[in-house]
Design a protein around this motif. Structure first.
Motif, PDB file in Angstrom:
ATOM      1  N   PHE A 143       1.115  -1.400   0.309  1.00 28.14           N
ATOM      2  CA  PHE A 143       0.288   0.389   0.480  1.00 28.14           C
ATOM      3  C   PHE A 143       0.489   0.903  -0.175  1.00 28.14           C
ATOM      4  CE2 PHE A 143      -2.807   2.894   1.744  1.00 28.14           C
ATOM      5  CZ  PHE A 143      -3.462   3.461   0.906  1.00 28.14           C
ATOM      6  N   MET A 169      -2.784  -2.644  -6.623  1.00 27.51           N
ATOM      7  CA  MET A 169      -1.894  -2.682  -5.107  1.00 27.51           C
ATOM      8  C   MET A 169      -1.519  -4.042  -5.853  1.00 27.51           C
ATOM      9  SD  MET A 169      -2.074  -1.414  -2.733  1.00 27.51           S
ATOM     10  CE  MET A 169      -2.021  -3.086  -1.746  1.00 27.51           C
ATOM     11  N   ASP A 195       4.460  -0.991   6.778  1.00 30.63           N
ATOM     12  CA  ASP A 195       3.624  -0.453   5.658  1.00 30.63           C
ATOM     13  C   ASP A 195       2.707   0.550   5.995  1.00 30.63           C
ATOM     14  OD1 ASP A 195       1.712   0.385   3.886  1.00 30.63           O
ATOM     15  OD2 ASP A 195       1.657  -1.453   2.831  1.00 30.63           O
ATOM     16  N   VAL A 198      -1.256   2.013   6.330  1.00 26.58           N
ATOM     17  CA  VAL A 198      -1.781   1.801   6.638  1.00 26.58           C
ATOM     18  C   VAL A 198      -2.828   1.923   7.987  1.00 26.58           C
ATOM     19  CG1 VAL A 198      -2.364  -0.886   7.705  1.00 26.58           C
ATOM     20  CG2 VAL A 198      -1.493  -0.698   6.070  1.00 26.58           C
ATOM     21  N   CYS A 210      -6.920  -4.179   0.565  1.00 26.23           N
ATOM     22  CA  CYS A 210      -5.036  -4.040   1.072  1.00 26.23           C
ATOM     23  C   CYS A 210      -5.471  -6.011   1.061  1.00 26.23           C
ATOM     24  CB  CYS A 210      -4.899  -2.882   2.234  1.00 26.23           C
ATOM     25  SG  CYS A 210      -5.007  -1.973   1.294  1.00 26.23           S
TER      26      CYS A 210
END
Lengths: 451, 213
Positions: A143, A169, A195, A198, A210
């Protein structure tokens, strides 16, 4: 139990002899050797040297080799802005002007970007310390990579053009899988999928757009027989549960999440949690004692199963070394540190301490203030350096170690104003704090005093 | 009725519908200030929800986009002082720092709550901040730093405001991941805002209200 065994066992949700410790020394590793962030993120020799110093000083159970979330974006064509004391930032986003998907011909190969340097350093670290220390290969999560490629418009695309986000993605997931292959091939024991963004999207959005990517990534790592961890930054309180559903072996959080609350959720999924020593307020700006106290409080507040103690994220470049040493000591020698802190509060100034008359010494007097040279690695090395100097100069110098484990030495520290350990004082003046001098530098310093 | 429709589509972030309805409202004689009030009242609510972690970045950006669609229609026919009644804010991310999501969210929240916002972008030098405060006669300077190493630029900018003798004329608000209330005190900023949702509320509590300006 070796550090590596400890990490593998805890990420397998088994019992360990001690709580594992993983200092996220990315660019901070460079600071230990006087190298800039750019130096250690671009030069393999310097990176290796800095990582070995992290290993020597902080005695980690596990450690990352490179903490740079921009490696993949750079390979794919994004321009980076470099800095001396932070990781690089993405300056240009290759999909910013048009919502397209990069060519699959760009998927990372071992010859791309900085990968030759990174993979080589991973192999060197594996050979040097990999038997006993778990090595973490950090990849940019799909992401955050999508945001590197698309820029901030990605957030609006999530509402206005879901199909595009799914396609992007999917591409970023392929990038992740390639990176995982390369890092596992270079000996990494744990793949951390980092990530931070998120935390900026709703749990529903995460699930819709995701989940599949992350679940694919973690299943792939598992299929390779390697452990995984999902790193997030920011207030990810609401996202912890949906992150668990992607089935990583571990989740690592920063100080914006209450670890007690988060651990209740991760425990219910039998996932290991890591974290969450505050980076700025504590590691960067706090004292060594603040850091020790924080860790002890954390240890007291949560159960030790499925737990790794680590900084909230990549340690700031200029974290004082003694703070990380203090954290390590509090994890490894909790009871000793507990008694040190208690004594520090109760030691009365009335304990009689006679300081030497430093102005009328007949020979150089080296005083070493340590947490305890038998249990603190950095203290052991510092004391070792002093012993070597004593052997070199013999009776022409005097040396002494003051261990902080004894009340009388705490009183001495207070009287002399010693705030960070380990430290070397020469003739009553602070000479080195946490930094262990080279033998040449030490000899030169003493020679100047002898003259 | 049309105000209710604007409100409905605005809350759902449908910028084209909001633009159309705003134009229709104008044609039907709806007071522009009434439309602005509809928009700003929801932006305030949005800020609270964001602060409470009930909504996230995409939801805020999509509503902000709808807000801009309406404002583009209203601005040419309203005096800026009637759209933006609370004062002028200079905003930017400090020198050496390219992060802008947080800064953009703050900007949108401020605009949505009736502030006139001058966005200097990212990697903004102290001198540029100070010049902008002077040029726009700004009441508020909002600086963002996402890196521990760029935080120092906040202090340098405040020091420069002092040096130019205009520190007392401007309320300095700072934010960003490594920034804290203690840091704000240390560098003599006026306030620290934890998130974009808190900013407008904080400024309004400090007296940046319609009555004052």
């Amino acid at each position: 139990m070796t550090g590596k065994e400890r990490i593998i066992e805890i990420l397998s949700h088994k019992v360990t002899d001690k709580i594992p410790w993983v200092p996220f020394a990315g660019i901070h590793a460079g600071a230990l050797k006087g190298y800039s962030a750019k130096d250690v993120l671009q030069d393999g020799d310097r990176l290796f040297e800095a990582l070995m110093e992290v290993h020597r000083l902080y005695q980690p159970d596990g450690m990352p080799v490179v903490f740079d979330l921009q490696v993949e974006a750079e390979i794919l064509g994004c321009e980076l802005a470099w800095s001396d004391d932070t990781p690089p930032s993405v300056k240009s986003h290759i999909c910013a002007t048009e919502a397209n998907i990069p060519c699959r011909c760009l998927l990372p190969k071992e010859t791309d970007g900085r990968l030759p340097m990174i993979l080589d350093t991973m192999k060197r670290m594996k050979k040097a310390v990999g038997e006993t220390t778990a090595l973490y290969g950090l990849i940019c999560g799909p992401f955050t990579l999508a945001s590197h490629l698309r820029g901030n418009d990605l957030f609006m695309d999530m509402i206005l053009d879901e199909d595009y986000v799914k396609d992007l993605m999917s591409f970023c997931t392929e990038v992740s899988l390639k990176m995982i292959d390369l890092y596992i091939g270079s000996g990494m024991d744990v793949i951390a999928v980092v990530d931070p963004l998120v935390s900026q999207i709703s749990p529903n959005h995460f699930t819709e757009l995701c989940h599949e990517s992350f679940a694919t990534v973690f299943a792939y790592i598992r299929s390779k027989g390697v452990k995984s961890s999902f790193f997030v930054c920011g207030n990810a309180t609401r996202q912890i549960e949906v992150m668990c559903k992607t089935k990583p072996d571990g989740i690592s959080i920063d100080e914006n999440v209450d670890i007690v609350m988060a651990k209740r959720i991760t425990d219910s999924y039998n996932i290991t949690i890591g974290g969450n020593i505050p980076l700025t307020t504590l590691m960067l700006h706090g004292t060594q004692q603040d850091n020790m106290k924080y860790v002890l409080d954390m240890i007291d507040r949560i159960s030790h199963d499925n737990l790794i103690i680590a900084p909230g994220c990549d340690m700031p470049y200029a974290v004082p070394f003694e703070n990380a040493i203090g954290v390590q000591q509090a994890i490894r020698e909790s009871e000793q540190v507990r008694s040190i802190l208690a004594n520090y509060q109760t030691v009365e100034e009335t304990i009689e301490i006679d300081l030497p008359d430093y102005s009328s010494l007949t020979k150089p007097f080296i005083e070493v203030f340590t947490l305890d040279s038998e249990s603190c690695a950095a203290c052991t090395y510092m004391m070792g350096a002093v012993d070597a100097i004593k052997a070199y100069f013999g009776d022409s110098i005097d040396t002494i170690e003051y261990k902080y484990t004894e009340k009388i030495n705490i009183a001495r520290c207070k009287k002399m104003g010693v705030s960070n350990l380990p430290s070397i004082y020469i003739n009553g003046e602070l000479k080195w704090s946490s930094i262990i001098p080279s033998k040449d530098e030490f000899i030169q310093t003493i020679k100047e005093k002898l003259n | 009725m049309i105000l209710q429709e604007i409100s409905y589509f605005f809350k759902h972030g449908q910028s084209e519908k909001v633009r159309e309805l705003t134009l229709r409202g104008m044609a039907e004689g709806v007071m522009p200030s009434d439309i602005v009030n509809v928009l700003t009242s929801y932006m305030t609510e949005l800020g609270i929800k964001f602060k409470n972690n009930e909504i996230f970045v995409p939801e805020v950006l999509i509503v902000a986009r709808a807000f801009n669609a309406a404002i583009e229609v209203l601005e040419p026919i309203m005096e800026p002082s009637k759209v933006y009644t609370r004062g002028t804010v200079i905003i930017g991310t400090v020198e050496g720092d390219l992060h802008d999501i947080g800064k953009n969210l703050v900007k949108m929240m401020l605009k949505g709550n009736g502030f006139h916002v001058v966005d200097l972008g990212v990697d903004v030098k102290p001198e540029t901040f100070v010049q902008a405060v002077i040029t726009h006669n700004a009441q508020v300077l909002a600086m963002s730093a996402l890196l521990t190493t760029t935080m120092i630029k906040i202090k340098e900018t405040i020091d420069l405001l002092v040096k130019r003798g205009i520190r007392q004329q401007v309320y300095v608000l700072i934010g960003g991941a490594p920034v804290t209330t203690n840091y704000a005190k240390e560098v003599r900023a006026d306030a620290y805002a934890r998130d974009a949702g808190s900013v407008s509320e904080l400024l309004i509590k400090r007296g940046f209200s319609k009555k004052v300006l």
